[in-house]
Design a protein around this motif. Structure first.
Motif, PDB file in Angstrom:
ATOM      1  N   ASN B  56       0.840  -1.199   0.000  1.00 55.06           N
ATOM      2  CA  ASN B  56       0.000   0.000   0.000  1.00 55.06           C
ATOM      3  C   ASN B  56       0.879   1.255   0.000  1.00 55.06           C
ATOM      4  O   ASN B  56       1.959   1.250   0.575  1.00 55.06           O
ATOM      5  N   SER B  57       0.366   2.305  -0.624  1.00 58.19           N
ATOM      6  CA  SER B  57       1.099   3.570  -0.644  1.00 58.19           C
ATOM      7  C   SER B  57       0.499   4.508   0.390  1.00 58.19           C
ATOM      8  O   SER B  57      -0.708   4.568   0.561  1.00 58.19           O
ATOM      9  N   TYR B  58       1.374   5.236   1.054  1.00 55.42           N
ATOM     10  CA  TYR B  58       0.913   6.194   2.045  1.00 55.42           C
ATOM     11  C   TYR B  58       1.569   7.545   1.777  1.00 55.42           C
ATOM     12  O   TYR B  58       2.633   7.617   1.181  1.00 55.42           O
ATOM     13  N   GLY B  59       0.916   8.598   2.251  1.00 55.72           N
ATOM     14  CA  GLY B  59       1.497   9.931   2.207  1.00 55.72           C
ATOM     15  C   GLY B  59       1.322  10.600   0.875  1.00 55.72           C
ATOM     16  O   GLY B  59       0.457  10.239   0.079  1.00 55.72           O
ATOM     17  N   CYS B  60       2.142  11.604   0.618  1.00 55.84           N
ATOM     18  CA  CYS B  60       1.952  12.379  -0.613  1.00 55.84           C
ATOM     19  C   CYS B  60       2.846  11.852  -1.716  1.00 55.84           C
ATOM     20  O   CYS B  60       3.979  11.464  -1.501  1.00 55.84           O
ATOM     21  N   ARG B  61       2.299  11.885  -2.910  1.00 56.83           N
ATOM     22  CA  ARG B  61       2.924  11.183  -4.030  1.00 56.83           C
ATOM     23  C   ARG B  61       3.895  12.045  -4.823  1.00 56.83           C
ATOM     24  O   ARG B  61       4.610  11.553  -5.664  1.00 56.83           O
ATOM     25  N   SER B  62       3.849  13.350  -4.639  1.00 54.15           N
ATOM     26  CA  SER B  62       4.706  14.204  -5.470  1.00 54.15           C
ATOM     27  C   SER B  62       5.428  15.211  -4.599  1.00 54.15           C
ATOM     28  O   SER B  62       5.106  15.386  -3.423  1.00 54.15           O
ATOM     29  N   SER B  63       6.418  15.848  -5.195  1.00 57.87           N
ATOM     30  CA  SER B  63       7.231  16.741  -4.368  1.00 57.87           C
ATOM     31  C   SER B  63       7.472  18.105  -4.995  1.00 57.87           C
ATOM     32  O   SER B  63       7.891  19.015  -4.307  1.00 57.87           O
ATOM     33  N   LEU B  64       7.237  18.255  -6.286  1.00 52.68           N
ATOM     34  CA  LEU B  64       7.627  19.512  -6.930  1.00 52.68           C
ATOM     35  C   LEU B  64       6.541  20.575  -6.791  1.00 52.68           C
ATOM     36  O   LEU B  64       5.363  20.303  -6.962  1.00 52.68           O
ATOM     37  N   VAL B  65       6.985  21.767  -6.456  1.00 51.11           N
ATOM     38  CA  VAL B  65       6.067  22.889  -6.312  1.00 51.11           C
ATOM     39  C   VAL B  65       6.566  24.034  -7.181  1.00 51.11           C
ATOM     40  O   VAL B  65       7.754  24.357  -7.175  1.00 51.11           O
TER      41      VAL B  65
END
Lengths: 226, 562
Positions: B56-65
């Motif tokens: 399972n995946s947890y947390g936020c999937r991306s990082s670029l802002v």
């Protein structure tokens, strides 16, 4: 900021030069080569000044913002007297009407100065992400520089004339010195009153236009008489 | 113009080499050095957890802002980066913001939050971790400059313009901030290893035939943002108690007159917050070792003969006066767990509220509640000692579990009770004053515990950071080495083909806030520049007029006529 901002800055800085060239007698007499020559003389003069500075003032500390070292800045500015020699050389080598001589040296010299000192800042700074009024101020400063250098050229031309009323010579010399030390004087005023960059620009402008107005009077006096 | 240019080029071509050699170097020298752009305001941001666990995946999937800043007071969030103060943040608010379709969220952590706000934040944190987020969520410590950014953004985006003219003026004068993260997109870290540290104290006699007690605590911390989690209570407190136990027992085991007939195993497990991955791996290896004849790791092989596994967690909870023994099934009479519980009741009964908490293992659940359940699954007798009343206390997985939320007095008291009970069990004695735990070498050294606690909570210890050479790992190993034998680190990676866990990098980034202007500002600027140039054009064109005006002021003495 955006590319449009960069274009704005470029237009504000350089369009007055183009306008001056196109709508004055400079374009009538086809003087592009002479202006380029003036630019090359500018470069060589700057090179000479740099060598002088590096040779004779190697240990001068750069002054910190908010606390300028007046003596060292004074000495450094004194080297700028070489600019007068450079402008004198250009006027001497140019043949033609007095206004042509003054305009060629003025536009050529200031054009080269503004081109070399601002264009990279505009390219890297004004296109960058961060907005800063600095580049607009720089562009306006380029306009003031144009008037400044034309005024200096006129003064140098007046100074070389033999038919100048001898009693006016000290005034002309004073104006020349004031022009050379302009940046230092303005800097000291701004530092001591902690003024913002816009006021600095305003003082510079007022200073330059006052000198320019006086030199115009001298110039007109001489031209009328001859 | 073109003709002139071609003339100039012609002139250059004619005298090419000389002119070229003379001019080009000079151009480079005369060009002023590039003016460096005013550094935009830069600050450190900590990204929300991102990990895969058991598929399972947890947390936020991306990082670029790369988006313009808005605050929660702004009218719309679509494709903007929303700044939220942690004091204003609740879970409903968060969901509201996410519904607005922002491209990123930055939570500013205020220094002075009230207890109620902290409570809200902790609950929100746990909600946040349970939901999958496709947009990057960042946390940043609030400072003066960030506050300024926040206030300006609030000011410039909040006001609804009353008239069309007002709207035009606002568009030209509004100042925005562009938030940009520096760095590449987050990548998985398949080579990241989790580290267990183990040590043991052999009892008097033949080790293999002696009963074994294992003491276990996990060394990593957890929170919504890994690099903001200090895990003071969960589980720095357990580690400190384990180290103190190791010191006292180490001293007893070194003296031949007080050498008990029990083995003691110590394990500082890694990845404890990721469903006790370190513990799981350690148990598997230990049981495999005991089955095979070639024993290269004698200490953990003792685990198969363990009479009790004692897990320690959350023993410094401020404001409670209770010590609970969490078990998966109530200990039967005559078992070691029962004996230990009786000892704890005896030694701590007067001071603290000792109780037994029974919770069955829910195999259907994604994650285990307590570390001892890892052992209980493998039918090893195991208990957890903790001040927490139940396993779903939200502070166990919160970045608010900091140094200022723990009580050293509670920790020292609990340590004394646990040490006393364990020692009493090891010697199988009922004598109350057998050892002096108040002073002397066997006394609980409060300063030492304080020092270790300070060291552990000085820097964040997420499992993503604790690699083999991390200072915390090496310090713990050195300390265990001082008091116990056979200390070694066991580092292991997730399986390449079918990873149980996967971490991602890019959890600490620099974010820059650059001042930007609206497009309308550029437009107005272009207009102003054009108007200015027109004025200049007419001035130069009609310069004779200017001259005639100037002449009127001319009162200087005329040139002498020769």
């Amino acid at each position: 900021m955006t590319f449009v901002h960069f274009v704005n800055c470029m237009a504000l800085a350089y369009a007055p030069y183009v306008v001056t060239y196109k709508s004055s007698i400079l374009s009538e007499y086809n003087t592009l080569m002479k202006i380029a020559f003036a630019g090359i003389i500018y470069m060589l003069t700057q090179l000479g000044k740099m060598l002088t500075l590096a040779t004779f003032f190697p240990t001068l500390e750069p002054s910190q913002p908010g606390n300028i070292n007046v003596i060292s800045e004074m000495l450094k500015t004194t080297v700028d007297l070489a600019d007068l020699a450079g402008i004198y050389f250009i006027i001497n080598r140019t043949i033609g009407k007095p206004e042509l001589k003054v305009l060629i040296s003025g536009v050529g010299w200031s054009g080269a100065q503004v081109l070399f000192s601002h264009i990279l800042s505009f390219w890297f700074g004004a296109r960058g992400l961060e907005f800063s009024w600095k580049y607009i101020q720089m562009a306006i400063d380029a306009n003031i520089t144009l008037v400044h250098v034309i005024a200096i050229s006129a003064l140098v031309w007046i100074w070389t004339r033999n038919d100048l009323n001898r009693s006016l010579l000290p005034m002309v010399t004073t104006l020349l010195l004031l022009s050379v030390y302009r940046d230092l004087i303005v800097e000291i005023i701004v530092q001591s009153f902690a003024l913002n960059p816009w006021i600095l620009l305003l003082i510079k402008g007022v200073f330059t236009f006052s000198v320019a107005f006086l030199s115009l009077q001298f110039y007109l006096g001489l031209v009328e008489a001859s | 113009m073109l003709e002139e240019a071609s003339q100039a080029i012609e002139a250059f071509r004619a005298g090419f080499p000389m002119a070229f050699l003379a001019v080009v170097p000079v151009i480079f020298m005369v060009m002023s050095p590039i003016a460096v752009v005013d550094a935009a305001h830069e600050f450190t941001v900590y990204r929300m957890q991102q990990y895969d666990l058991q598929g399972n995946s947890y947390g936020c999937r991306s990082s670029l802002v790369n988006a313009e800043a808005r605050t929660i007071h702004s009218s719309s969030y679509a494709r903007k980066c929303v700044l939220i103060r942690s004091s204003e943040l609740t879970h409903t608010k968060y969901l509201e913001v996410v519904d607005g379709g922002p491209s990123a969220i930055v939570v500013l952590l205020c220094g002075n939050m009230s207890n109620g706000q902290i409570q809200n934040f902790i609950e929100m944190e746990n909600e946040l971790l349970s939901t999958d987020s496709s947009i990057p969520v960042y946390f940043a410590n609030e400072d003066q400059e960030l506050n300024n950014v926040y206030d300006r953004v609030t000011h410039s985006t909040k006001v609804e313009s009353s008239s069309a003219l007002q709207a035009m003026v606002d568009a030209a004068t509004s100042v925005g901030y562009q938030l940009v993260t520096v760095g590449a997109a987050s990548k998985s870290m398949p080579d990241h290893s989790i580290v267990n540290i183990e040590g043991f104290l052999p009892g008097l006699g033949i080790e293999d035939q002696l009963p074994t007690v294992a003491v276990v605590a996990h060394s990593d911390s957890f929170g919504v943002a890994p690099y903001l989690s200090y895990g003071a209570n969960s589980d720095a407190s357990g580690v400190v108690v384990l180290l103190e136990l190791a010191r006292v027992l180490g001293k007893l085991y070194r003296n031949s007159r007080t050498h008990p007939k029990h083995n003691v195993l110590f394990l500082l497990s890694g990845g404890g917050k990721f469903n006790y991955q370190g513990t799981r791996r350690w148990i598997e290896e230990a049981l495999d070792n005991s089955a095979s004849s070639s024993i290269d790791n004698p200490s953990s092989a003792l685990l198969s003969s363990a009479s009790l596994v004692l897990c320690l967690e959350g023993l410094a909870l401020d404001g409670t006066n209770s010590l609970r023994m969490h078990v998966s099934k109530p200990p039967a009479k005559g078992t070691v767990a029962d004996a230990l519980y009786k000892n704890i009741e005896k030694f701590g009964g007067g001071d603290v509220d000792v109780s037994l908490v029974h919770k069955k293992i829910r195999l259907s659940s994604d994650s285990l509640a307590w570390e001892h359940e890892r052992f209980s699954i493998r039918r090893l007798p195991a208990v957890t000692l903790s001040s927490f009343e139940n396993h779903d206390h939200p502070i166990r997985r919160s970045i608010m579990d900091r140094k200022d939320k723990i009580s050293m007095e509670t920790l020292v008291k609990n340590t004394a009770i646990i040490t006393e009970s364990l020692v009493s069990y090891l010697y199988n004695t009922t004598d109350d004053n057998m050892l002096n735990f108040v002073s002397g070498d066997y006394g609980i050294q409060k300063e030492r515990m304080q020092t270790w606690m300070d060291f552990l909570v000085a820097s964040p210890r997420p499992a993503q950071a604790l690699h083999v050479d991390h200072p915390v790992v090496t310090a713990l190993e050195a300390e265990l080495n001082k008091h116990t034998k056979g200390v070694h680190k066991q580092a292991f990676k997730a399986d390449k083909r079918d990873p149980d866990f996967m971490f991602y990098d890019g959890l600490v980034l620099q974010m820059s806030a650059s001042i930007v202007r609206s497009a309308a500002f550029d437009l107005y600027m272009t207009g102003a520049v054009a108007a200015y140039l027109a004025v200049i054009y007419f001035l130069v064109l009609k310069f004779n007029g200017v001259l005639s005006i100037a002449k009127k002021f001319n009162s200087l003495p005329k040139v002498k006529v020769q």
